[in-house]
Design a protein around this motif. Structure first.
Motif, short mmCIF file in Angstrom:
data_model
loop_
_atom_site.label_atom_id
_atom_site.label_comp_id
_atom_site.label_asym_id
_atom_site.label_seq_id
_atom_site.Cartn_x
_atom_site.Cartn_y
_atom_site.Cartn_z
N GLY A 92 0.82 -1.20 0.00
CA GLY A 92 0.00 0.00 0.00
C GLY A 92 0.85 1.25 0.00
N GLY A 93 0.57 2.18 -0.92
CA GLY A 93 1.31 3.43 -1.01
C GLY A 93 2.53 3.40 -1.89
N ASP A 94 2.98 2.23 -2.35
CA ASP A 94 4.16 2.13 -3.20
C ASP A 94 3.87 2.65 -4.60
N ARG A 95 4.94 3.11 -5.27
CA ARG A 95 4.86 3.55 -6.66
C ARG A 95 6.01 2.92 -7.43
N PHE A 96 5.70 1.92 -8.27
CA PHE A 96 6.71 1.25 -9.08
C PHE A 96 6.49 1.60 -10.54
N GLY A 97 7.57 1.58 -11.31
CA GLY A 97 7.44 1.82 -12.74
C GLY A 97 8.57 1.18 -13.53
N ILE A 98 8.26 0.71 -14.72
CA ILE A 98 9.27 0.16 -15.64
C ILE A 98 9.06 0.79 -17.00
N ASP A 99 10.13 1.32 -17.58
CA ASP A 99 10.13 1.84 -18.95
C ASP A 99 11.08 1.02 -19.79
N ALA A 100 10.62 0.58 -20.96
CA ALA A 100 11.49 -0.16 -21.88
C ALA A 100 11.32 0.40 -23.28
N ARG A 101 12.46 0.66 -23.94
CA ARG A 101 12.44 1.15 -25.32
C ARG A 101 13.32 0.24 -26.18
N VAL A 102 12.72 -0.25 -27.27
CA VAL A 102 13.44 -1.11 -28.20
C VAL A 102 13.63 -0.33 -29.49
N GLU A 103 14.87 -0.04 -29.82
CA GLU A 103 15.16 0.80 -30.99
C GLU A 103 15.18 -0.02 -32.27
N ALA A 104 15.15 0.68 -33.40
CA ALA A 104 15.02 0.04 -34.71
C ALA A 104 16.05 -1.06 -34.89
N GLY A 105 15.58 -2.25 -35.26
CA GLY A 105 16.46 -3.38 -35.55
C GLY A 105 16.83 -4.22 -34.34
N ALA A 106 16.45 -3.81 -33.14
CA ALA A 106 16.80 -4.56 -31.93
C ALA A 106 15.70 -5.56 -31.59
N ARG A 107 16.08 -6.59 -30.82
CA ARG A 107 15.13 -7.60 -30.36
C ARG A 107 15.33 -7.79 -28.85
N LEU A 108 14.25 -7.70 -28.10
CA LEU A 108 14.33 -7.77 -26.64
C LEU A 108 13.23 -8.67 -26.09
N SER A 109 13.61 -9.52 -25.13
CA SER A 109 12.64 -10.34 -24.40
C SER A 109 12.80 -10.03 -22.91
N VAL A 110 11.68 -9.72 -22.25
CA VAL A 110 11.71 -9.37 -20.83
C VAL A 110 10.77 -10.31 -20.07
N GLY A 111 11.29 -10.92 -19.02
CA GLY A 111 10.49 -11.77 -18.14
C GLY A 111 10.75 -11.40 -16.70
N ALA A 153 -1.61 1.23 -4.10
CA ALA A 153 -0.29 1.12 -4.72
C ALA A 153 -0.46 1.24 -6.23
N ARG A 154 0.58 1.71 -6.90
CA ARG A 154 0.50 1.87 -8.36
C ARG A 154 1.74 1.28 -9.01
N GLY A 208 -6.68 -7.88 1.05
CA GLY A 208 -6.38 -6.63 1.71
C GLY A 208 -5.55 -5.65 0.89
N SER A 209 -5.04 -6.08 -0.24
CA SER A 209 -4.22 -5.19 -1.08
C SER A 209 -5.10 -4.30 -1.95
N ASP A 210 -4.50 -3.25 -2.50
CA ASP A 210 -5.20 -2.32 -3.39
C ASP A 210 -4.17 -1.82 -4.40
N LEU A 211 -4.24 -2.34 -5.62
CA LEU A 211 -3.21 -2.05 -6.62
C LEU A 211 -3.85 -1.60 -7.92
N ARG A 231 -8.21 -5.63 -3.93
CA ARG A 231 -8.75 -4.78 -5.00
C ARG A 231 -7.67 -4.63 -6.07
N LEU A 232 -8.03 -4.94 -7.31
CA LEU A 232 -7.07 -4.87 -8.42
C LEU A 232 -7.73 -4.17 -9.60
N THR A 233 -7.09 -3.11 -10.06
CA THR A 233 -7.54 -2.40 -11.25
C THR A 233 -6.40 -2.42 -12.26
N SER A 234 -6.72 -2.85 -13.47
CA SER A 234 -5.68 -2.99 -14.50
C SER A 234 -6.16 -2.32 -15.78
#
Length: 253
Positions: A58-77, A93-94, A119-122, A153-156
């Motif tokens: 509760g109250g956390d703020r997480f973020g992930i940014d990923a950019r794949v440039e021309a000609g590149a190949r990326l797999s994220v797990g 939490a967000r 009990g979570s709220d995300l 509670r989960l909102t996506s």
């Protein structure tokens, strides 16, 4: 003194390395969002998100940014499921995900499930921009509650744009306080695991997929432009993954 939740941001940039592979000039993680490059073959680079702490709470703020440039190949797990927990702080939490795929680039975004504990709220927000000749495979899996537990509670919300035009913009809210009917026959019908695949390929613009059922609890739907959506519900995470893997096999993705 005001107490706030954890703030954490991770960034990935993938670009061709000039030798037929993919380099990662930016691979930065903070706190609970640790990033690790793993062994790969061919032109693709692989990155694993390793949870270094519990959360999001509760109250956390997480973020992930990923950019794949021309000609590149990326797999994220991810190394394990993400578990949304209530924590000591009240409030939502967000978790924000921002993905950009350039022309001629390819991104496979395949994290492990998100589990909404009691009990979570995300709130999870994922926004994807794919350029006209970019390629994408994106998987989302959400599990409502741990074994024998009511969900939090989960909102996506998931927004996908191709060549600047929205092909998908949808939101699902589940758990206590969510709009009525989320567990009814028109939405989850009593299932506790829900997932989807978004697949973007330039060839879908010329040969769109045909809408059809994929078994009893998964459906394939063409999206505007060169994209397709698979939606599935299941009784648990294992069965949900099996349904989505079968859909990927059928689509050759």
């Amino acid at each position: 003194m005001t107490v706030t939740g954890v703030r954490a941001q991770a960034r990935i940039v993938a670009r061709p390395d000039g030798r037929g592979g993919t380099a990662l000039p930016v691979l930065e993680g903070e706190g609970p969002l640790a990033l690790r490059r793993t062994r790969s073959s061919g032109a693709e680079a692989r990155v694993m998100v390793v949870g270094a702490m519990s959360g999001p709470l509760g109250g956390d703020r997480f973020g992930i940014d990923a950019r794949v440039e021309a000609g590149a190949r990326l797999s994220v797990g991810s190394a394990a499921a993400t578990i949304a927990l209530p924590g000591q702080l009240k409030g939502e939490a967000r978790y924000g995900v921002r993905l950009d795929v350039a022309d001629g680039a390819e991104l496979r975004w395949l994290p492990e499930p998100l589990i909404s504990a009691k009990g979570s709220d995300l709130h999870v927000g994922t926004r994807v921009d794919v350029q006209p000749t970019g390629r994408l495979v994106l998987r989302e899996e959400q599990v409502l509650g741990r074994a024998g537990e009511e969900p939090g509670r989960l909102t996506s919300r998931l927004t996908v744009r191709v060549a600047g035009k929205a092909v998908l913009d949808q939101e699902l809210a589940c758990g206590p306080g969510a709009p009525g009917g989320w567990d009814g026959p028109a939405v989850l019908a009593g299932h506790r695991a829900v997932g989807q695949l978004v697949i973007v390929r330039p060839e879908f613009g010329h040969e769109p997929v045909t809408a059809r059922m994929l078994g009893e609890s998964a459906a394939l739907t063409p999206l505007p432009g060169p994209a397709a959506l698979v939606t599935a519900v299941a009784g648990d995470a294992l069965l949900l993954r099996r349904l989505l893997d079968q859909a990927l096999d059928q689509l050759g993705a």
